[in-house]
Design a protein around this motif. Structure first.
Motif, mmCIF file in Angstrom:
data_model
loop_
_atom_site.group_PDB
_atom_site.id
_atom_site.type_symbol
_atom_site.label_atom_id
_atom_site.label_comp_id
_atom_site.label_asym_id
_atom_site.label_seq_id
_atom_site.Cartn_x
_atom_site.Cartn_y
_atom_site.Cartn_z
ATOM 1 N N LEU A 159 15.194 26.848 -22.256
ATOM 2 C CA LEU A 159 15.389 25.526 -22.846
ATOM 3 C C LEU A 159 15.072 24.443 -21.819
ATOM 4 N N PRO A 160 14.746 23.239 -22.255
ATOM 5 C CA PRO A 160 14.526 22.149 -21.296
ATOM 6 C C PRO A 160 15.773 21.908 -20.452
ATOM 7 N N ILE A 161 15.589 21.612 -19.181
ATOM 8 C CA ILE A 161 16.728 21.319 -18.313
ATOM 9 C C ILE A 161 17.260 19.935 -18.645
ATOM 10 N N PRO A 162 18.491 19.596 -18.221
ATOM 11 C CA PRO A 162 19.083 18.292 -18.563
ATOM 12 C C PRO A 162 18.179 17.124 -18.162
ATOM 13 N N GLY A 163 18.020 16.190 -19.092
ATOM 14 C CA GLY A 163 17.249 14.984 -18.843
ATOM 15 C C GLY A 163 15.770 15.097 -19.128
ATOM 16 N N VAL A 164 15.285 16.302 -19.398
ATOM 17 C CA VAL A 164 13.857 16.529 -19.606
ATOM 18 C C VAL A 164 13.583 16.782 -21.090
ATOM 19 N N GLU A 165 12.571 16.119 -21.618
ATOM 20 C CA GLU A 165 12.162 16.321 -23.008
ATOM 21 C C GLU A 165 10.884 17.157 -23.053
ATOM 22 N N VAL A 166 10.835 18.091 -23.986
ATOM 23 C CA VAL A 166 9.661 18.944 -24.179
ATOM 24 C C VAL A 166 9.303 18.961 -25.656
ATOM 25 N N ARG A 167 8.026 18.816 -25.933
ATOM 26 C CA ARG A 167 7.548 18.920 -27.307
ATOM 27 C C ARG A 167 6.365 19.878 -27.357
ATOM 28 N N ILE A 168 6.152 20.456 -28.540
ATOM 29 C CA ILE A 168 4.968 21.276 -28.800
ATOM 30 C C ILE A 168 4.138 20.511 -29.814
ATOM 31 N N VAL A 169 2.900 20.179 -29.426
ATOM 32 C CA VAL A 169 2.100 19.283 -30.267
ATOM 33 C C VAL A 169 0.714 19.849 -30.547
ATOM 34 N N ASP A 170 0.070 19.270 -31.572
ATOM 35 C CA ASP A 170 -1.302 19.641 -31.881
ATOM 36 C C ASP A 170 -2.257 18.768 -31.075
ATOM 37 N N TYR A 171 -3.550 18.852 -31.388
ATOM 38 C CA TYR A 171 -4.548 18.140 -30.591
ATOM 39 C C TYR A 171 -4.484 16.626 -30.748
ATOM 40 N N GLU A 172 -3.726 16.150 -31.726
ATOM 41 C CA GLU A 172 -3.538 14.713 -31.899
ATOM 42 C C GLU A 172 -2.133 14.268 -31.480
ATOM 43 N N ASP A 173 -1.455 15.119 -30.727
ATOM 44 C CA ASP A 173 -0.113 14.851 -30.215
ATOM 45 C C ASP A 173 0.941 14.748 -31.305
ATOM 46 N N GLU A 201 14.312 33.546 -16.287
ATOM 47 C CA GLU A 201 12.955 33.018 -16.157
ATOM 48 C C GLU A 201 12.947 31.526 -16.434
ATOM 49 N N GLY A 202 12.063 30.821 -15.760
ATOM 50 C CA GLY A 202 11.906 29.396 -15.978
ATOM 51 C C GLY A 202 10.435 29.045 -16.074
ATOM 52 N N TYR A 203 10.184 27.769 -16.333
ATOM 53 C CA TYR A 203 8.807 27.298 -16.483
ATOM 54 C C TYR A 203 8.682 25.910 -15.878
ATOM 55 N N GLY A 204 7.558 25.663 -15.260
ATOM 56 C CA GLY A 204 7.295 24.340 -14.724
ATOM 57 C C GLY A 204 5.917 24.273 -14.121
ATOM 58 N N LEU A 205 5.569 23.102 -13.638
ATOM 59 C CA LEU A 205 4.280 22.874 -13.011
ATOM 60 C C LEU A 205 4.491 21.971 -11.797
ATOM 61 N N THR A 206 3.542 21.993 -10.891
ATOM 62 C CA THR A 206 3.621 21.115 -9.728
ATOM 63 C C THR A 206 3.863 19.679 -10.172
ATOM 64 N N GLU A 207 3.193 19.264 -11.248
ATOM 65 C CA GLU A 207 3.283 17.880 -11.727
ATOM 66 C C GLU A 207 4.654 17.515 -12.288
ATOM 67 N N THR A 208 5.508 18.534 -12.523
ATOM 68 C CA THR A 208 6.842 18.263 -13.066
ATOM 69 C C THR A 208 7.944 18.636 -12.072
ATOM 70 N N PRO A 235 9.126 21.201 -9.827
ATOM 71 C CA PRO A 235 8.304 21.601 -10.951
ATOM 72 C C PRO A 235 9.093 22.016 -12.190
ATOM 73 N N VAL A 236 10.437 22.120 -12.104
ATOM 74 C CA VAL A 236 11.195 22.813 -13.155
ATOM 75 C C VAL A 236 11.263 21.978 -14.432
ATOM 76 N N THR A 237 10.886 22.613 -15.540
ATOM 77 C CA THR A 237 10.910 21.965 -16.856
ATOM 78 C C THR A 237 11.878 22.667 -17.792
ATOM 79 N N THR A 238 11.826 24.003 -17.824
ATOM 80 C CA THR A 238 12.742 24.774 -18.675
ATOM 81 C C THR A 238 13.343 25.924 -17.883
ATOM 82 N N LEU A 239 14.508 26.381 -18.345
ATOM 83 C CA LEU A 239 15.197 27.529 -17.747
ATOM 84 C C LEU A 239 15.936 28.290 -18.831
ATOM 85 N N MET A 240 16.028 29.611 -18.641
ATOM 86 C CA MET A 240 16.942 30.381 -19.486
ATOM 87 C C MET A 240 18.365 30.019 -19.068
ATOM 88 N N PRO A 241 19.204 29.591 -19.995
ATOM 89 C CA PRO A 241 20.556 29.166 -19.614
ATOM 90 C C PRO A 241 21.445 30.344 -19.240
#
Length: 503
Positions: A331-345, A304-311, A313-319
């Motif tokens: 996990l994030p694919i090579p070169g891509v950074e992903v963070r989980i943030v609150d409402y104030e980033d 399974e993977g995850y992404g959006l049209t705006e990215t 689209p691929v952002t993460t993939l199961m390795p």
């Protein structure tokens, strides 16, 4: 480097190797590259200039691939759209994109001629297929007018290559501006993660007008020098199984719905699927039971993977070969950074839910002609997805919820507000609310709560018929429930959580 240049490179390495197979039509890399260059030159001869938008309204076919790459070679901007869209849906996109030409089938030429009365198509409509239409240019004529010796210039990395329309939370389509480097970097990183090589044989059934099929099948196959088998669309699990066996497919991508139907096929054990090494899903939540059933039936894991049209689209993939974590988007694919943030980033701790934000070479330049929405989505230098997730101690991401109100039916995104606005326009409808409800095959189906005007009498069938001229078929509510009131706050805001309790 960019996609057309990489394909041209593959054509020199593997000129006689088959690149595309569609029914009885077979194109080698040499032939595909020559067709792309001829069409790119032909588009220039009808007046397409760098930066001009070219709308593509085609199902899966070789002409889609040739057109997509030719537009990029000519430094134009490809605008792929769902050919099942109605006059109303296409008109909105056309009015925003203002394409100089449209490449489509004879069946849709009259529809675009009608739109041209309001939105001029300066360089005309290009007709793919045998049916002739007065005033439309035959695809083959434009193709044959060009030269296979056409030499495209090298576009800048941040030059817009594709305009992908995605509905916003308001239901109004927004054009995500994807650059040449967005597309190339995402395709090559994805191919690297999947370990794609020239010996691979991929199967394109998911619609190529969607970002996921473009990157995960079409572009990743061609940058790898592999062979792609093309089906016009989904015709059931039987056809999929036949192709997996006969064509010795090694790589397949599809939404969870396709896999749910596949594992339920009563004769799946009769097929020789030993060539199949990689199965990927995404575009919608995948039930945990489906992962289990797939591995039981096929003997290897569904990824399974995850992404959006705006990215892109691929952002993460199961390795591949990594820890199997059911329910994780990897996990994030090579070169891509992903963070989980609150409402104030601010980045949240491990296992705490927050919003997914993304930064990297895959992130779009912005929304076409939408500077305020671009600035908001890209605030603080990160793209804000609107999706909620958490990350575990191993760095694996787990989606908790999708964008507010979004319905994902068979991998296709549906925004309730768009349907509600159509329902509101029915003369018998006073108020309406739309939500998604679980469905074992499609993932979700559309349920409309409808409050009729006093004295009105209308049936669900009549409501659906009314919608059929204004919405693509997959957006039309499968379930319609007439109600006497809709739960709202004192300020008039609809309480969709209360609607869920009414199911």
């Amino acid at each position: 480097m960019n996609l057309p240049l990489k394909l041209a490179e593959q054509s020199k390495l593997f000129p006689k190797k088959e690149a595309l197979i569609y029914d009885d039509q077979r194109l080698t890399y040499g032939e595909l590259d020559a067709s792309i260059k001829k069409l790119a030159d032909g588009l220039g001869k009808i007046g397409i200039l760098p930066g001009d938008r070219v709308l593509l309204a085609l199902e899966n076919c070789p002409e889609f691939v040739i057109s997509y790459y030719a537009i990029l070679s000519a430094h134009g901007i490809a605008v792929p759209v769902n050919p099942q869209y109605t006059l109303n849906e296409l008109s909105v996109i056309m009015a925003n994109a203002l394409p100089k030409t449209v490449i489509t089938t004879g069946q849709l030429v009259p529809l675009f001629k009608s739109i041209a009365n309001e939105v001029p198509i300066d360089k005309g409509i290009i007709n793919v297929g045998p049916t002739e239409h007065t005033g439309a240019l035959p695809f083959e004529k434009v193709l044959d007018s060009g030269s296979p010796d056409y030499t495209p210039g090298r576009p800048a990395r941040d030059q817009i290559a594709v305009l992908m329309y995605t509905a916003g939370s308001t239901g109004s389509p927004k054009g995500a501006m994807l650059t040449h480097y967005n597309l190339y970097s995402n395709a090559t990183a994805f191919a690297q993660c999947c370990r794609m090589i020239p010996a691979d044989r991929s199967l394109l059934i998911a619609p190529a007008y969607h970002a996921a099929a473009q990157t995960c099948v079409m572009n990743s196959t061609l940058v790898s020098g592999a062979t792609m088998f093309i089906h016009e669309g989904w015709n059931g699990p039987g056809q999929l199984l036949e192709s997996l066996q006969k064509d010795k497919i090694t790589f397949y991508f599809g939404p969870p719905t396709m896999y749910a139907l596949l594992v339920e096929h009563p004769e799946i054990e009769k097929y020789d699927l030993t060539s199949w090494r990689y199965a990927l899903t995404g575009a919608a939540p995948t039930p945990p039971e489906l992962f289990k059933r797939f591995e039981e039936k096929l003997g290897f894991r569904l990824m399974e993977g995850y992404g959006l049209t705006e990215t892109s689209p691929v952002t993460t993939l199961m390795p591949l070969g990594g820890t199997g974590k059911t329910g994780s988007i990897g996990l994030p694919i090579p070169g891509v950074e992903v963070r989980i943030v609150d409402y104030e980033d601010r980045e949240v701790p491990v296992n705490q839910i927050g919003e997914i934000i993304v930064r990297g070479p895959n992130v779009m330049r912005g929304y076409y002609n939408r500077p305020e929405e671009t600035n908001w989505a890209m605030r603080n230098g990160w793209f804000h997805t609107g999706d909620l997730a958490y990350v575990d101690s191993d760095g694996y991401l787990f989606i908790v919820d999708r964008k507010k109100d979004l319905i994902i039916r068979g991998g296709l995104n549906i925004y309730p507000k768009e349907i509600e606005e159509v329902l509101y326009s029915h003369p018998s409808v006073f108020d309406a609310a739309v939500i998604g409800v679980p469905d074992p095959i499609m993932g979700e189906e559309v349920l409309a709560f409808v409050l009729l005007r006093e004295g009105s009498n209308v049936t669900p069938e009549e409501i659906r018929e009314f919608c059929s001229n204004k919405l693509a078929r997959y957006k039309i509510p499968k379930h319609i429930r007439f109600v006497e009131n809709l739960p709202k706050t004192t300020s008039g805001k609809l309480l969709k959580k209360e609607l869920q309790k009414m199911i």
